[in-house]
Design a protein around this motif. Structure first.
Motif, PDB file in Angstrom:
ATOM      1  N   ASN A 126       0.711  -1.086  -0.330  1.00 48.13           N
ATOM      2  CA  ASN A 126      -0.233  -0.477   0.014  1.00 48.13           C
ATOM      3  C   ASN A 126       0.753   1.296   0.435  1.00 48.13           C
ATOM      4  O   ASN A 126       0.450   2.264  -0.889  1.00 48.13           O
ATOM      5  CB  ASN A 126      -1.261  -0.088   1.405  1.00 48.13           C
ATOM      6  CG  ASN A 126      -2.368  -0.629   1.009  1.00 48.13           C
ATOM      7  OD1 ASN A 126      -2.558  -1.080  -0.070  1.00 48.13           O
ATOM      8  ND2 ASN A 126      -2.497  -1.793   2.068  1.00 48.13           N
ATOM      9  N   GLU A 128      -0.689  -4.203  -8.128  1.00 45.35           N
ATOM     10  CA  GLU A 128      -2.301  -3.979  -7.767  1.00 45.35           C
ATOM     11  C   GLU A 128      -2.730  -5.616  -7.291  1.00 45.35           C
ATOM     12  O   GLU A 128      -2.942  -6.055  -6.888  1.00 45.35           O
ATOM     13  CB  GLU A 128      -2.967  -2.944  -8.734  1.00 45.35           C
ATOM     14  CG  GLU A 128      -3.307  -1.515  -8.451  1.00 45.35           C
ATOM     15  CD  GLU A 128      -3.988  -1.412  -7.131  1.00 45.35           C
ATOM     16  OE1 GLU A 128      -4.623  -2.437  -6.590  1.00 45.35           O
ATOM     17  OE2 GLU A 128      -4.106   0.152  -7.082  1.00 45.35           O
ATOM     18  N   THR A 129      -1.656  -6.202  -8.855  1.00 43.72           N
ATOM     19  CA  THR A 129      -2.302  -7.271  -8.264  1.00 43.72           C
ATOM     20  C   THR A 129      -1.766  -8.188  -7.391  1.00 43.72           C
ATOM     21  O   THR A 129      -2.160  -9.524  -6.704  1.00 43.72           O
ATOM     22  CB  THR A 129      -1.172  -8.776  -9.815  1.00 43.72           C
ATOM     23  OG1 THR A 129      -1.549  -7.652 -10.679  1.00 43.72           O
ATOM     24  CG2 THR A 129      -1.287  -9.500 -10.063  1.00 43.72           C
ATOM     25  N   ARG A 130      -0.409  -7.931  -6.504  1.00 45.73           N
ATOM     26  CA  ARG A 130      -0.409  -8.276  -5.206  1.00 45.73           C
ATOM     27  C   ARG A 130      -1.050  -8.064  -3.997  1.00 45.73           C
ATOM     28  O   ARG A 130      -0.777  -9.006  -3.253  1.00 45.73           O
ATOM     29  CB  ARG A 130       1.444  -7.945  -5.265  1.00 45.73           C
ATOM     30  CG  ARG A 130       1.846  -8.641  -4.171  1.00 45.73           C
ATOM     31  CD  ARG A 130       1.637 -10.064  -3.952  1.00 45.73           C
ATOM     32  NE  ARG A 130       2.534 -10.956  -2.565  1.00 45.73           N
ATOM     33  CZ  ARG A 130       2.076 -11.734  -2.305  1.00 45.73           C
ATOM     34  NH1 ARG A 130       1.316 -12.792  -3.210  1.00 45.73           N
ATOM     35  NH2 ARG A 130       2.441 -12.457  -0.802  1.00 45.73           N
ATOM     36  N   LYS A 131      -1.404  -7.196  -4.260  1.00 41.86           N
ATOM     37  CA  LYS A 131      -2.208  -6.545  -3.394  1.00 41.86           C
ATOM     38  C   LYS A 131      -3.336  -6.868  -3.274  1.00 41.86           C
ATOM     39  O   LYS A 131      -3.788  -7.275  -1.685  1.00 41.86           O
ATOM     40  CB  LYS A 131      -2.553  -4.943  -3.246  1.00 41.86           C
ATOM     41  CG  LYS A 131      -3.944  -4.924  -2.639  1.00 41.86           C
ATOM     42  CD  LYS A 131      -3.917  -3.199  -2.738  1.00 41.86           C
ATOM     43  CE  LYS A 131      -4.581  -2.623  -1.728  1.00 41.86           C
ATOM     44  NZ  LYS A 131      -5.956  -0.756  -1.799  1.00 41.86           N
ATOM     45  N   LYS A 132      -3.976  -7.606  -4.404  1.00 43.75           N
ATOM     46  CA  LYS A 132      -5.337  -8.431  -4.889  1.00 43.75           C
ATOM     47  C   LYS A 132      -5.265 -10.429  -3.794  1.00 43.75           C
ATOM     48  O   LYS A 132      -5.537 -10.906  -3.104  1.00 43.75           O
ATOM     49  CB  LYS A 132      -5.970  -8.560  -5.710  1.00 43.75           C
ATOM     50  CG  LYS A 132      -5.913  -7.285  -6.487  1.00 43.75           C
ATOM     51  CD  LYS A 132      -7.039  -7.287  -7.789  1.00 43.75           C
ATOM     52  CE  LYS A 132      -7.816  -6.431  -8.169  1.00 43.75           C
ATOM     53  NZ  LYS A 132      -8.228  -6.288  -9.167  1.00 43.75           N
ATOM     54  N   GLU A 133      -3.606 -10.618  -4.550  1.00 45.76           N
ATOM     55  CA  GLU A 133      -3.488 -12.125  -3.966  1.00 45.76           C
ATOM     56  C   GLU A 133      -2.588 -11.830  -2.205  1.00 45.76           C
ATOM     57  O   GLU A 133      -3.333 -13.308  -1.840  1.00 45.76           O
ATOM     58  CB  GLU A 133      -1.853 -11.924  -4.659  1.00 45.76           C
ATOM     59  CG  GLU A 133      -2.205 -12.571  -5.918  1.00 45.76           C
ATOM     60  CD  GLU A 133      -0.573 -11.991  -6.933  1.00 45.76           C
ATOM     61  OE1 GLU A 133      -1.005 -13.332  -7.755  1.00 45.76           O
ATOM     62  OE2 GLU A 133       0.393 -12.056  -5.890  1.00 45.76           O
ATOM     63  N   GLU A 162      -4.887  -9.641  -0.454  1.00 45.28           N
ATOM     64  CA  GLU A 162      -5.841  -9.694   0.652  1.00 45.28           C
ATOM     65  C   GLU A 162      -7.193 -10.810   0.347  1.00 45.28           C
ATOM     66  O   GLU A 162      -6.903 -11.390   1.313  1.00 45.28           O
ATOM     67  CB  GLU A 162      -7.196  -8.506  -0.214  1.00 45.28           C
ATOM     68  CG  GLU A 162      -6.096  -7.181  -0.013  1.00 45.28           C
ATOM     69  CD  GLU A 162      -7.098  -5.919  -0.762  1.00 45.28           C
ATOM     70  OE1 GLU A 162      -6.825  -4.858  -0.277  1.00 45.28           O
ATOM     71  OE2 GLU A 162      -7.516  -6.654  -1.823  1.00 45.28           O
ATOM     72  N   ALA A 163      -6.337 -11.501  -1.070  1.00 37.61           N
ATOM     73  CA  ALA A 163      -7.533 -12.525  -0.765  1.00 37.61           C
ATOM     74  C   ALA A 163      -7.065 -14.376   0.063  1.00 37.61           C
ATOM     75  O   ALA A 163      -7.108 -14.031   0.829  1.00 37.61           O
ATOM     76  CB  ALA A 163      -7.210 -13.471  -2.490  1.00 37.61           C
ATOM     77  N   GLU A 218      -7.758 -13.051   3.953  1.00 35.61           N
ATOM     78  CA  GLU A 218      -9.259 -13.396   3.876  1.00 35.61           C
ATOM     79  C   GLU A 218      -9.545 -14.922   4.036  1.00 35.61           C
ATOM     80  O   GLU A 218     -10.848 -15.695   4.517  1.00 35.61           O
ATOM     81  CB  GLU A 218     -10.692 -13.149   2.126  1.00 35.61           C
ATOM     82  CG  GLU A 218     -10.420 -11.463   2.106  1.00 35.61           C
ATOM     83  CD  GLU A 218     -11.089 -11.142   1.346  1.00 35.61           C
ATOM     84  OE1 GLU A 218     -10.946 -12.139   0.535  1.00 35.61           O
ATOM     85  OE2 GLU A 218     -11.468 -10.032   0.614  1.00 35.61           O
TER      86      GLU A 218
END
Length: 472
Positions: free
Chosen positions: A355, A411-416, A418-419, A422
């Motif tokens: 971030n 952004e791709t790594r951020k989504k990974e 965050e997944a 979760e």
């Protein structure tokens, strides 16, 4: 399906061939009470389907006596013998008396917890047997209802994880020490034998910082400002102030950490100590504290356990991959305390770093677009750009392409990440006496603020919500 007069015997075999069911099929106009099934008919139907093993004779008799019960109702008539899976191989550590699969501290007769009974680093000599490997068993084959053998699942092979200064015999059944020294487990449970560097007293300027390829034993205290680095374990018989300790194995500090928000303690395996006050502690496996954790930053790949006679956690941020456990968490003053479980702490750190990097990229993109906007305006007004302005336009355009690519990767790594945050990791926060208000709990991306006292409670995630259960 065998046709016998006005009825048929239908047999179905399960996919794993461990069960066969028989059913009577009749025409609509045939009354069930008028059907007669003989044993010869049943045996013929079984032979037609090659069913020879595990035949239930009681079912055969029942079918012949009461065939109406079997009309349209499949009943198991043969059961195979399931295979017995093999037993996994295992590694037996001959130098360690405690079970490597249970590294929990032992509870003494008077109720106190002995955190030091599991922290001794065994001394070994060159050529000493460290571990032996027991091979897995192949298991017992089964038999299908058709008499065919069913191959069992063999046990999994146990594999040695040799580290520094150890050797494995040619058959790979035994592990030996290559030098005299002390045994240390490092990342991924690798077994090492390290030489020992000892300081018979406090660390001071006559000794200075220590960077040793082995195990370091300090028989006194480590003051603020000093740095101790070891490939193996670090053992401190006194206390640690705002110093920097980094061990590939475990760190044991007998008298506790009083860091004044300076320095750090990092261990590849475990950190064990009496108390942590204003400290920064990171362990790849467990953090074991017998007394208290006060206003500190503590991270553990698996567990943070503070369940000694006092066992109190107040203030700071604690992060553990699996569990946080204490007798008391918080105080009557509702001191803010953050407890995070369910994911590895490094994931949270990585997300925060991603971030921060994204903010920098977006800010640089804004400045780049601003510069390109000015140049485009000059081009529209003047019809052309001077050579230096044109060179700047090309440079800014290339910079923008690079920033866009970097932003997409982040952004791709951020989504990974965050997944992963979760994910439903089995995690809990256990308080064995009282949890006070002022606590912020985080399970993955779920957050709960504690606004009342909870006695003897386990907090865990059930069906996507943070729930409670009473501890006995």
């Amino acid at each position: 399906m065998e046709a016998i007069g006005k009825y048929k015997l239908e047999i179905k075999i399960s996919q794993d061939k461990l069960e066969a069911a028989i059913m009577v099929v009749v025409a609509d106009e045939v009354a069930g009470s008028s059907i007669e099934v003989t044993e010869q008919d049943v045996r013929a139907a079984l032979r037609e389907h090659k069913i020879t093993h595990g035949i239930l004779e009681s079912v055969v008799r029942d079918l012949c006596m009461s065939p109406a019960k079997f009309i349209g109702n499949p009943v198991t008539i043969a059961v195979g013998t399931p295979p017995m899976p093999g037993v996994d191989g295992r590694i037996e550590y001959t130098f360690y008396e405690i079970n490597q699969e249970d590294k929990r501290p032992k509870e003494l007769d008077d109720g106190r917890v002995d955190f030091y009974s599991i922290t001794s680093i065994p001394n070994v000599v060159k050529g000493q047997l460290l571990a032996r490997r027991t091979p897995p068993t192949p298991g017992q084959p089964g038999t299908s209802v058709t008499g065919e053998p069913i191959v069992p699942i063999p046990g999994k092979e146990a594999v040695f994880k040799p580290g520094k200064n150890v050797v494995v015999n040619a058959e790979r059944t035994s592990l030996y020490a290559a030098i005299d020294g002390q045994v240390s487990f490092t990342e991924n449970e690798k077994v090492n034998v390290f030489p020992v560097f000892e300081v018979n007293g406090d660390v001071d300027f006559s000794i200075g910082n220590i960077d040793f390829v082995g195990t370091v034993v300090i028989r006194g205290n480590i003051p603020t400002g000093f740095r101790i680095k070891a490939s193996g374990d670090i053992r401190v018989l006194g206390s640690v102030e705002g110093a920097e300790l980094e061990a590939g194995g475990s760190v044991e500090i007998k008298s506790g950490i009083v860091a004044q928000d300076k320095g750090h303690v990092i261990a590849g395996n475990d950190v064990r100590t009496s108390f942590i006050q204003n400290g920064n502690v990171t362990a790849g496996n467990q953090v074991l504290v017998s007394q208290s954790i006060m206003f500190s930053q503590v991270r553990a790949g698996k567990q943070i356990i503070c369940n000694g006679p006092r066992g109190i956690i107040i203030g700071g941020t604690l992060q553990a991959g699996e569990r946080i456990e204490a007798r008391v968490i918080g105080n009557t003053s509702a001191t803010p305390t953050v407890l995070e479980v369910g994911v590895k702490p490094e994931l949270r750190q990585e997300l925060a770093e991603v971030n921060r990097e994204l903010q920098v990229v977006y800010e640089n993109l804004r400045k780049t677009d601003q510069g390109l906007g000015v140049l485009n305006h000059m081009l529209q007004v003047n019809g052309e750009l001077s050579p230096d302005k044109k060179a700047m336009q090309i440079k800014l355009t290339n910079t923008r392409l690079i920033l866009e690519k970097e932003g997409k990767q982040l952004e791709t790594r951020k989504k990974e990440v965050e997944a992963e945050l979760e994910g439903d990791s089995p995690a809990s926060i256990d308080v064995y006496y009282t949890m006070y208000p002022g606590i912020k709990m985080v399970f993955g991306k779920l957050v709960r603020f504690i606004k009342q006292e909870f006695p003897r409670t386990r907090f865990l995630v059930v069906n996507g919500e943070i729930t409670t259960a009473t501890l006995l």
